[in-house]
Design a protein around this motif. Structure first.
Motif, short mmCIF file in Angstrom:
data_model
loop_
_atom_site.label_atom_id
_atom_site.label_comp_id
_atom_site.label_asym_id
_atom_site.label_seq_id
_atom_site.Cartn_x
_atom_site.Cartn_y
_atom_site.Cartn_z
N ILE A 85 0.37 -15.09 -6.57
CA ILE A 85 -0.34 -13.82 -6.42
C ILE A 85 -0.35 -13.10 -7.76
N ASP A 86 -1.54 -12.73 -8.21
CA ASP A 86 -1.68 -12.03 -9.49
C ASP A 86 -1.54 -10.53 -9.34
N ILE A 87 -2.00 -10.00 -8.20
CA ILE A 87 -2.03 -8.55 -7.99
C ILE A 87 -1.53 -8.25 -6.58
N LEU A 88 -0.50 -7.46 -6.48
CA LEU A 88 0.02 -7.00 -5.18
C LEU A 88 -0.28 -5.53 -5.03
N VAL A 89 -0.90 -5.17 -3.91
CA VAL A 89 -1.14 -3.76 -3.59
C VAL A 89 -0.37 -3.43 -2.31
N GLU A 132 2.84 -14.03 -16.02
CA GLU A 132 2.74 -12.97 -17.02
C GLU A 132 1.40 -12.25 -16.88
N GLY A 133 1.44 -10.94 -16.96
CA GLY A 133 0.21 -10.15 -16.82
C GLY A 133 -0.10 -9.74 -15.40
N GLY A 134 0.82 -9.99 -14.48
CA GLY A 134 0.61 -9.61 -13.08
C GLY A 134 0.67 -8.10 -12.90
N ARG A 135 0.27 -7.67 -11.71
CA ARG A 135 0.23 -6.24 -11.39
C ARG A 135 0.86 -5.98 -10.02
N ILE A 136 1.67 -4.94 -9.95
CA ILE A 136 2.19 -4.45 -8.68
C ILE A 136 1.81 -2.98 -8.59
N ILE A 137 1.04 -2.64 -7.58
CA ILE A 137 0.55 -1.27 -7.41
C ILE A 137 0.87 -0.82 -6.00
N SER A 138 1.58 0.27 -5.86
CA SER A 138 1.92 0.80 -4.55
C SER A 138 1.14 2.09 -4.30
#
Length: 246
Positions: A85-89, A132-138
């Motif tokens: 997973i590259d981006i977790l929201v 590397e370069g992943g995103r976690i946004i809550s």
């Protein structure tokens, strides 16, 4: 937004409201979108088909975010099928209301399990294989910083916990160039908080821009943070509330 084509995005609570708007925006940008939902299978399937209409891969998974094992399994299965997973929201959340004296320990546990523990659980499961370069946004709430009524105590408590989590995780993930951020919406016109109630008039009276926002307003910020343009933003809380907290 740049850098989102073929990215694998996992969104908790993506079948309606803010979550659906975020999912739509990522699909429009060319991302593969996997989202969880709690109850309405019919609505979730409609949302899945809408995402696929953008020409991308999409999948709905029924998961109770309060069930840590089920959430971990959903993430593990997603990685097996689509890759890391590259981006977790972390979007799923509930808003309890009522007098403080009437809050039960069961209600406390439910709110904390969904609004706080699920954010920890999903993030913990994802980062193990996030590149590397992943995103976690809550998705938090402006009510973490201000309480406008005495029935938002438990909700505000749960959302304020995400601020400390975001800062700490950003420090931990920095060496891998994974960014971690918190978006705090204010009054957004959704089923959970419609803009046509007497309570809504009170909220508008507290805002610098006296109007409710839309799911697209939140989605735009989330997608910006996930894009290559947002690569230098981390450990930050961004409040988008029409100036309610000003």
């Amino acid at each position: 937004m740049k850098g989102l084509t073929n990215k694998v995005v996992f969104i908790t609570g993506g079948s309606r409201g803010i979550g659906a708007a975020i999912a739509n925006r990522f699909a429009a940008a060319g991302s593969t979108v996997i989202f969880t939902y709690a109850k309405s299978s019919h609505r979730a399937m409609e949302q899945e088909e809408k995402l696929k209409s953008f020409g991308v891969k999409a999948m709905a998974i029924q998961v109770d975010s309060a069930d840590s094992v089920a959430l971990q399994t959903a993430i593990s299965n997603t990685i097996d099928q689509f890759g890391p997973i590259d981006i977790l929201v972390n979007n799923a959340g509930i808003y309890p209301s009522g007098d403080f004296a009437d809050i039960t320990l069961e209600a406390f546990d439910e709110v904390m399990n969904i609004n706080v523990k699920a954010v920890f659980t999903a993030s913990h499961a994802v980062v193990k294989k996030m590149a590397e370069g992943g995103r976690i946004i809550s998705i938090g709430s402006n009510l973490a910083d201000i309480t406008v009524s005495d029935d938002s105590i438990l909700y505000s408590m749960s959302k304020s916990a995400l601020q400390g989590f975001t800062k700490g995780l950003a420090r931990a993930m920095g060496p891998k160039k994974i960014t971690v951020n918190l978006v705090q919406p204010g009054p957004i016109d959704t089923e959970m908080n419609p803009s046509d109630t007497p309570w809504a008039d009170f909220l508008r009276s507290r805002m610098a821009l006296p109007e409710y926002g839309t799911g697209d307003d939140i989605a735009g910020l989330v997608v910006f943070l996930a894009s290559s343009e947002g690569k230098y933003i981390t450990g930050t809380t961004l409040t988008i509330d029409g100036g309610m907290n000003a």
